[in-house]
Design a protein around this motif. Sequence first.
Motif, mmCIF file in Angstrom:
data_model
loop_
_atom_site.group_PDB
_atom_site.id
_atom_site.type_symbol
_atom_site.label_atom_id
_atom_site.label_comp_id
_atom_site.label_asym_id
_atom_site.label_seq_id
_atom_site.Cartn_x
_atom_site.Cartn_y
_atom_site.Cartn_z
ATOM 1 N N CYS A 9 -6.733 -10.667 1.826
ATOM 2 C CA CYS A 9 -5.421 -11.125 2.312
ATOM 3 C C CYS A 9 -4.735 -9.821 2.961
ATOM 4 C CB CYS A 9 -4.465 -11.233 0.890
ATOM 5 S SG CYS A 9 -5.027 -13.086 0.173
ATOM 6 N N THR A 10 -5.035 -8.683 2.690
ATOM 7 C CA THR A 10 -4.338 -7.706 3.390
ATOM 8 C C THR A 10 -4.974 -7.537 4.753
ATOM 9 O OG1 THR A 10 -4.286 -6.768 1.239
ATOM 10 C CG2 THR A 10 -4.094 -5.033 3.114
ATOM 11 N N GLY A 29 2.687 -7.507 0.239
ATOM 12 C CA GLY A 29 1.528 -8.005 -0.195
ATOM 13 C C GLY A 29 0.676 -6.833 -1.079
ATOM 14 N N ARG A 75 4.384 -13.438 1.500
ATOM 15 C CA ARG A 75 3.251 -12.365 1.380
ATOM 16 C C ARG A 75 3.250 -11.658 -0.029
ATOM 17 N NH1 ARG A 75 -0.918 -10.808 2.962
ATOM 18 N NH2 ARG A 75 -0.405 -8.611 2.911
ATOM 19 N N GLY A 121 -0.120 -12.078 -2.223
ATOM 20 C CA GLY A 121 -0.804 -10.713 -3.108
ATOM 21 C C GLY A 121 -0.607 -11.018 -4.457
#
Length: 399
Positions: A26-27, A55, A106, A110
């Motif tokens: 995701c990052t 995030g 975001r 996260g």
Amino acid sequence: MNDHLVQKRLGYALVLGSLAALGPLCTDLYLPALPTLAAELETNTATSQLSLTAGLLGLGAGQLIFGPLSDRFGRMRPLLLSLLLLLAASVGCALATNIDQLIVARLLQGIAGAGGAVLSRAVARDLYSGHDLTKFFALLMLVNGLAPIIAPVLGGGLLTFLSWRGIFGAIATISILLFVLSSVKLHETLPAERRSTGGAVAMIKSVGKLLHERQFMGLCLTQGFIMAGMFAYIGASPFVLQQIYHLSPVTFSLCFALNGMGLVFAAQISSRLAVMWGELMMVKIGLTIAAIASVILVVAGAMHAPLAVLLVPLFFSIINIGIIGPNAGSLAMQSQGRNAGSASALLGVCMFALGATAVPLTGIGGTSALSMGLTICGCFFIAILIFLTLARPTFAKKS
């Protein structure tokens, strides 16, 4: 541990490792798209980078949500919930019409991604113990360690035929696949009789209790500061190696990949040596390597050493994380059965919170090889001090 679980170890590692990799995915996956994203949403670079910060904050906060929840309600329900939330948040990112909407989405993404990370460790603790847990953590690191290496490259490749919205659509698709895979391949590993009782207050108390366990917190903070050194490397190395030493993006990626593969390889070797020498000895060896390599790294940075001279201590500074991480994490989790979810959450929070603090320190006075080395060295020596004062005395009392 029965033969059935032994045979399924690699399969569990692939599924749980994929879940643990959700955070880096995701990052890092959308990083190559940041300039395009900022232009389309009509915002500046600094504001667009807040989506990255959101995030990371979510990844830290989500650990404290899904860890205690899994101790109360079992592992599978919170895990599947986190994947559904990841799907919804990723769709929200893809459909965002302004930067504020993207930042909120975001943050939720996260939080959802943290579910996979914290629950993969908790499930591993339910299934394994002792040296078997160390070996399994090393397998998780093998799968999870490849994610930060592959994600930026994969993201750049996706941008050749997808927009930045398409990248978030890809994450949404991955969340669906993992939901199906988890439903089919995993099963509930925390029986009802072993679950914590009570409501939110009880869950908060379970985390508070861990804060007073000297051995656990000693190992947790030791691992956290070691990982903070790695975050400092991740944050500073692109500037140091590309802007100061003038490496091309491709050459930098190769150096980054080499260090990542060294870390993964060290994790596999250390898990086997732990069977003979014990996890505690491997942590001591890793911390010794960390001290020597980081001091040499500082000297190399201060002397403006040639690139080849700098890369050697940097390599050994990074691979020691593969030695300390699985062994310290295993020792910390071995003492936690009923509270494995909360324990895993604290391990994750320490890593992300300390890592987020370490990254900006490398930029004080301007990012350089020396500032990177000093930050890494400082993180490592704090880890050593914590281990010597908090963790090691508790093992001495037991022997």
